[in-house]
Write a protein that holds these residues in place. Structure first.
Motif, short mmCIF file in Angstrom:
data_model
loop_
_atom_site.label_atom_id
_atom_site.label_comp_id
_atom_site.label_asym_id
_atom_site.label_seq_id
_atom_site.Cartn_x
_atom_site.Cartn_y
_atom_site.Cartn_z
N GLY A 22 0.78 -1.23 0.00
CA GLY A 22 0.00 0.00 0.00
C GLY A 22 0.81 1.27 0.00
O GLY A 22 0.33 2.30 0.49
N LYS A 23 2.01 1.24 -0.57
CA LYS A 23 2.87 2.42 -0.54
C LYS A 23 2.97 3.13 -1.89
O LYS A 23 3.20 4.34 -1.94
N ASN A 24 2.86 2.39 -2.98
CA ASN A 24 3.02 2.95 -4.32
C ASN A 24 1.78 2.66 -5.16
O ASN A 24 1.28 1.53 -5.15
N PHE A 25 1.31 3.67 -5.87
CA PHE A 25 0.08 3.51 -6.65
C PHE A 25 0.35 3.78 -8.13
O PHE A 25 1.25 4.53 -8.50
N THR A 26 -0.45 3.14 -8.97
CA THR A 26 -0.20 3.15 -10.41
C THR A 26 -0.59 4.49 -11.03
O THR A 26 -1.01 5.43 -10.34
N ASP A 27 -0.48 4.58 -12.34
CA ASP A 27 -0.68 5.84 -13.06
C ASP A 27 -2.15 6.22 -13.23
O ASP A 27 -2.47 7.39 -13.44
N HIS A 28 -3.04 5.23 -13.16
CA HIS A 28 -4.45 5.50 -13.46
C HIS A 28 -5.38 4.92 -12.39
O HIS A 28 -4.97 4.08 -11.60
N MET A 29 -6.61 5.37 -12.40
CA MET A 29 -7.64 4.85 -11.51
C MET A 29 -8.97 4.82 -12.23
O MET A 29 -9.20 5.57 -13.19
#
Length: 353
Positions: A22-29
């Motif tokens: 839960g530390k890094n999130f992708t480019d899109h949602m």
């Protein structure tokens, strides 16, 4: 669905080394809105970023919010797999019904997940035990004060590459049995995946960590004697030749991993009892050596061996604080199915096409 896609202009650098959770999130949602007059509308995949929310959005004051958790796995055959997403869709619908929120139809839920995963396929990590965690969630975004079901909601999905949930890996953890605070009772929201349940459990978690324990094992809210679940996991206990776990009666989360483990155990010939078990009985079985193994189950951790229980001053060590043979077999089998490394006899694995 007619999903509009807006590509991010500036892509993030993908993390290297230990991913954590839960530390890094992708480019899109993924984002989709609901209103009482329109129903679901404006399905879109957009660049990941902050969302504007009114200070009096009802979720901030009355906690109308639900969420789910599942993963996407990159197989050695380069196929991307989901694991039993229909169960997450149905549980999400059950949570929303309890919280007086609109349901996302099962086919829409799975399609939305599949589409955002396809857009972010390059983010799926391929290291040992790594996967792409998927967090669908919904909240009431209607502005106004007054305790009532809202007239508008937002459904979103964010993704993050993850490693092991517990940094110590698949090794036994120490569990503190909470005998004062309560988490839920029958008729409440114990079976719902909503933020309020987890917020209410934090006091017990803080207490456990101060005493050197990783997680809390909660007892029932009425008698304070029946074992229910660990803060982020269902709990199972191998007593002699029988696996015992708390029943799904409104206070325990209907875990996807829990259900899968029960199916595996039964197919291997183990006796499984979904019944109430008193903490005193469990501690007694631990002291006598009849409690052979114990583990927690959940999407994030998959399986987490339990090596010690602490209850009212009593410490009970389980299996010499070693990962048990059955626990390891369950972990290896389930993760093997999830990553596409072994045969899926149950049709649990779904290819993202």
């Amino acid at each position: 669905m007619n999903i509009r896609i807006e590509r991010a202009k500036n892509l993030k650098e993908k993390p290297e080394g230990a991913l954590g959770f839960g530390k890094n999130f992708t480019d899109h949602m993924f984002v989709m809105d609901w209103s009482r007059d329109k129903g679901w509308y404006d399905e879109r995949i957009i660049p990941y970023g902050p969302m504007v929310i009114d200070p009096v959005a009802m979720v901030l004051h009355y906690a109308q919010e639900t969420f789910e958790g599942l993963k996407a796995y990159m197989g050695k055959d380069d196929n991307v797999y989901l694991f039993r997403p229909e169960m997450n869709a149905r549980r999400f619908a059950n949570s929303n019904r309890r919280m007086c929120m609109p349901e996302v139809p099962e086919d829409m839920f799975i399609e939305a997940i599949s589409e955002i995963v396809k857009v972010e396929k390059s983010w799926i990590p391929t290291g040992e035990g790594e996967s792409l965690y998927i967090r669908p969630f919904m909240y009431a975004n209607q502005s106004g004060l007054g305790v009532d079901e809202a007239d508008s909601y937002r459904f979103m999905i964010v993704l993050c590459p993850v490693g092991a949930y517990y940094p110590q890996g698949v090794n036994p953890v120490k569990i503190y049995v909470e005998d004062e605070l309560t988490r839920t009772t029958v008729g409440g929201t114990g079976f719902v995946k909503c933020g309020g349940n987890y917020a209410g459990s934090l006091a017990g978690q803080v207490k456990a960590q101060k005493l050197g324990y990783t997680q809390v094992l909660w007892l029932d809210g009425v008698h304070r004697k029946y074992v229910e679940e660990v803060g982020s996991m269902n709990a199972m206990f191998l007593v002699n030749d029988t696996v015992i776990t708390a029943p799904i009666e409104g206070t325990v989360l209907a875990g996807v991993t829990r259900d899968s483990i029960i199916s595996l155990l039964k197919s291997w010939g183990y006796k499984v009892e979904e019944r109430k078990i008193e903490i005193d009985e469990l501690i007694e079985k631990g002291k006598s050596g009849e409690l052979k193994e114990a583990w927690g189950t959940g999407t994030a951790a998959v399986i987490s061996p339990i090596g010690e229980l602490f209850y009212k001053g009593d410490k009970v060590e389980i299996n010499d604080f070693e990962t048990g043979e059955l626990t390891k077999k369950l972990y290896d089998t389930l993760t093997g199915i999830q990553w596409g490394n072994i045969e899926d006899k149950y049709n649990w694995r779904k290819i993202v096409k």
